[in-house]
Design an enzyme around this catalytic site. Structure first.
Site, PDB file in Angstrom:
ATOM      1  N   CYS A   1      15.174  -4.239  44.366  1.00  0.00           N
ATOM      2  CA  CYS A   1      15.884  -3.380  43.291  1.00  0.00           C
ATOM      3  C   CYS A   1      17.198  -3.013  43.939  1.00  0.00           C
ATOM      4  O   CYS A   1      17.095  -2.352  45.256  1.00  0.00           O
ATOM      5  CB  CYS A   1      14.799  -2.277  43.070  1.00  0.00           C
TER       6      CYS A   1
ATOM      7  N   HIS B   1       0.806  -1.347   0.048  1.00  0.00           N
ATOM      8  CA  HIS B   1       0.012   0.127   0.119  1.00  0.00           C
ATOM      9  C   HIS B   1       0.951   1.302  -0.137  1.00  0.00           C
ATOM     10  O   HIS B   1       1.346   1.535   1.019  1.00  0.00           O
ATOM     11  CB  HIS B   1      -1.090   0.014   1.180  1.00  0.00           C
TER      12      HIS B   1
ATOM     13  N   CYS C   1      11.796   4.879  39.341  1.00  0.00           N
ATOM     14  CA  CYS C   1      13.058   4.036  39.042  1.00  0.00           C
ATOM     15  C   CYS C   1      13.190   3.617  37.731  1.00  0.00           C
ATOM     16  O   CYS C   1      12.015   3.179  37.329  1.00  0.00           O
ATOM     17  CB  CYS C   1      12.978   2.907  40.255  1.00  0.00           C
TER      18      CYS C   1
ATOM     19  N   CYS D   1       4.933  -6.098  69.150  1.00  0.00           N
ATOM     20  CA  CYS D   1       4.768  -7.496  69.900  1.00  0.00           C
ATOM     21  C   CYS D   1       3.396  -7.694  70.604  1.00  0.00           C
ATOM     22  O   CYS D   1       2.455  -6.723  71.080  1.00  0.00           O
ATOM     23  CB  CYS D   1       5.819  -7.641  71.248  1.00  0.00           C
TER      24      CYS D   1
ATOM     25  N   HIS E   1       0.351 -19.624  75.670  1.00  0.00           N
ATOM     26  CA  HIS E   1       0.868 -19.272  74.379  1.00  0.00           C
ATOM     27  C   HIS E   1       2.338 -19.572  74.270  1.00  0.00           C
ATOM     28  O   HIS E   1       2.825 -20.313  73.485  1.00  0.00           O
ATOM     29  CB  HIS E   1       0.835 -17.930  74.029  1.00  0.00           C
TER      30      HIS E   1
END
Lengths: 482, 151
Positions: A238, A147, A222, A299, A322
């Site tokens: 990174c 074309h 970055c 904590c 615990h």
């Protein structure tokens, strides 16, 4: 790259030797030591080989691939680039397809047309179908489809497309013609330097995005591109801006949860968080003396200022149950008769289940932030100590190592909650929640010890660090499946 | 304003000299890039007998960018919304600089003959067109009678 990348061992090690910048091979440094070599791929479930590249390095990498293909198939580099871009830079696949059926490959890659347009040119002048102006025949150019349009119209077409952000996808101007304009054709028609620059910048972005082994660092402003050896949901960091992210999806790192699940979870949280915030207040009452307590550290092992009662912030249970014994406040207990309850009750149960996991997810995220403050306090306390002659700066470094490890462990713990939320009930979930509970218990111990660092024995603290990290690795080894 | 490109002059001349059957496009007296368009509703369509006014504007970078076309007459059609905006591929990503005002208007006329409820712009219309086509066609005829026939 002088040769095609293959998966054979020999080739890989050749490449490692020939390029000493290539990938971290720190585990090979102690080659002559007596210690047995350990393959980090087997030991560390999060092990990931990647390299942070500058734009020039990415350009070089892409150009090498283009050149390789161009040499194999004996086609111009600009066409090789279009082929690779359309095949996710998979050189083997392109080569195989091309050898099987070259013309079909070129047609489906929009390099060649299905049927070529033939032009009957009479005389020295021709009318361009776009600007309807007569031009000398030699001012007319076409892609492989034939074309013909005048030079000025091509230039204008490219400029308009580039201003819309299109680069690798610019097609022929003819109606219903899909043939793509290769880079050299476009650049031949772009005269303005800022347009050339824009085009090159956009096509660079397109190429990186179509290359599965490359990913732009998501850090703000970055320009680093991370090159991963394998396309997995592993942690990439990174080197330039220190952003940590998942190599596969580019979002925040999310092990052990996979990319789809974390996306689902975050969308859900964005939808429901207001309700959740409303329901879970920022303060809690001491379960013993009922004084109002605001959490000021990471904590979860709480000690009431008022009555000195030790309890768990999560479940408000006694901490005694615990510490050393079975820790299971991370586990969600499902109502066994739920199937027989009404729809309303089921909805309530679903919300309750979601809130259970959301509260824990949110709580650990807050703890992470609070522990960052703890680190700041720690730094100033260490400064004071060093100034007053209590040890040197180096002597206290282990505390920072401990704080960093704590952050790493708690981060993983936070991301175990979406994983558990979407798990089907069964022995595997039980095992997961058991390991999660174990990890949580050790993290809280570690956090407790770091907050009271001056009075904690160094050996004790380092022992605790080791335990916490082992629990984390164990969980990831069993459940990180990427 | 810059001189009118030859391409626009040529297209305008041809539209005047050899108008497309069922379509009239006349440039505005004060702006040669703005066209007043009238499309007659195609035979055997619910829009038959109606005269639909449209506006067509050729942007600065025409023909590199597609013309902007909008229905001014209200029309009940799944691919045309309340604001008269048209969902047609050649007006968007399938635009080619080799297309012309006349081809665009012919495509719009063809869209009136063959509504495409699977790629809708007006969702409520498309929905009805799919679940109850006869009622949708009744609505389209009613709107044609009410809005496209009084002048």
């Amino acid at each position: 790259m002088e040769e095609i990348m293959t998966t054979s061992q020999g080739c890989e090690s050749d490449m490692d030797c020939s390029d000493n910048e290539c990938y971290e091979d720190y585990y090979n440094i102690n080659d002559d030591s007596d210690i047995e070599q350990v393959d980090p791929r087997k030991v560390d479930p999060e092990y990931f080989e990647f390299k942070c590249l500058y734009e020039e390095e990415v350009d070089r990498l892409l150009n090498e691939t283009v050149e390789t293909l161009s040499n194999i198939l004996h086609i111009p580099p600009s066409l090789a680039k279009v082929l690779l871009h359309g095949h996710q830079w998979n050189i083997e696949e392109v080569t195989r397809k091309y050898h099987d059926n070259p013309s079909n490959t070129l047609i489906t890659s929009k390099i060649e047309p299905v049927t070529t347009h033939s032009n009957i040119i009479m005389g020295r002048y021709m009318c361009c179908p776009v600007c309807v102006m007569p031009h000398p025949v030699d001012k007319f150019h076409s892609l492989t489809c034939g074309h013909l349009f005048c030079r000025d119209c091509w230039t204008m077409h490219f400029e308009v497309q580039i201003n819309q952000g299109i680069s690798t996808g610019i097609a022929c101007m003819a109606r219903e013609c899909d043939v793509l304009a290769p880079e050299d054709f476009v650049l031949r028609h772009l005269t303005r330097p800022n347009m050339r620059e824009k085009y090159q910048q956009f096509s660079f972005q397109d190429h990186v995005k179509s290359h599965p082994e490359l990913r732009f660092c998501p850090g703000p402003n970055c320009s680093i591109v991370v090159h991963g050896r394998e396309i997995k949901a592993k942690r990439a960091i990174c080197t330039q801006c220190k952003t940590t992210f998942c190599f596969k999806c580019g979002c925040d790192y999310h092990a052990p949860t996979d990319c789809q699940v974390i996306k689902k979870w975050l969308t859900k949280c964005a939808d429901d968080s207001e309700t959740a915030n409303y329901i879970s207040a920022h303060t809690k009452d001491c379960p013993k003396c009922h004084i109002c307590i605001e959490k000021n550290g990471g904590c979860n092992h709480m000690q009431c200022y008022n009555c000195k009662h030790d309890f768990c912030w999560m479940c408000l249970g006694d901490w005694k149950s615990h510490g050393s014994e079975y820790y299971e406040c991370s586990r969600y207990r499902e109502n066994p008769n739920i199937a027989h309850e009404s729809v309303h009750a089921q909805a309530r149960e679903a919300l309750k289940k979601y809130l259970h996991y959301y509260e824990r997810w949110e709580n650990h995220s807050k703890s992470l932030k609070l522990e960052e403050q703890t680190l700041g306090k720690l730094r100033s306390r260490i400064n004071q100590k060093v100034m007053s002659g209590l040890g040197t700066w180096i002597d206290w470094q282990y505390l920072f190592t401990a704080a960093n490890l704590l952050a790493k462990c708690r981060y993983t713990l936070q991301y175990t909650y979406p994983y558990a939320y979407y798990m089907d009930a069964g022995p595997r979930k039980e095992l997961f929640e058991y390991q999660q509970a174990q990890l949580e218990a050790e993290i809280e111990n570690l956090s407790w010890k770091i907050e009271r660092a001056e009075t904690t024995d160094r050996g004790d603290l380092e022992n605790q660090m080791d335990i916490a990290e082992k629990r984390r690795t164990t969980l990831l080894k069993d459940f990180l499946d990427v | 304003m810059a001189a009118l490109p030859r391409r626009i002059i040529k297209e305008t001349q041809r539209l005047m000299q050899e108008p497309v059957p069922g379509i009239s496009a006349v440039p505005d007296d004060s702006n040669a890039r703005y066209f007043h368009v009238i499309v007659t509703g195609p035979e055997d369509s619910p829009f038959e007998g109606g005269l639909f006014k449209l506006e067509l504007f050729l942007p600065e970078d025409y023909p590199m960018s597609a013309p902007k076309v909008r229905f001014i007459t209200k029309i009940y059609h799944p691919n045309i919304d309340r604001l008269g905006r048209i969902c047609l591929d050649i007006l968007k990503d399938k635009w080619s600089p080799a297309l012309q005002i006349r081809t665009v208007l012919l495509s719009i006329q063809a869209l009136l003959s063959a509504p495409n409820p699977d790629d809708p712009l007006a969702n409520d219309v498309a929905e009805l067109w799919k679940v109850n086509e006869s009622e949708a066609i009744r609505n389209a005829k009613e709107w044609t009678r009410r809005y496209a026939m009084d002048n």
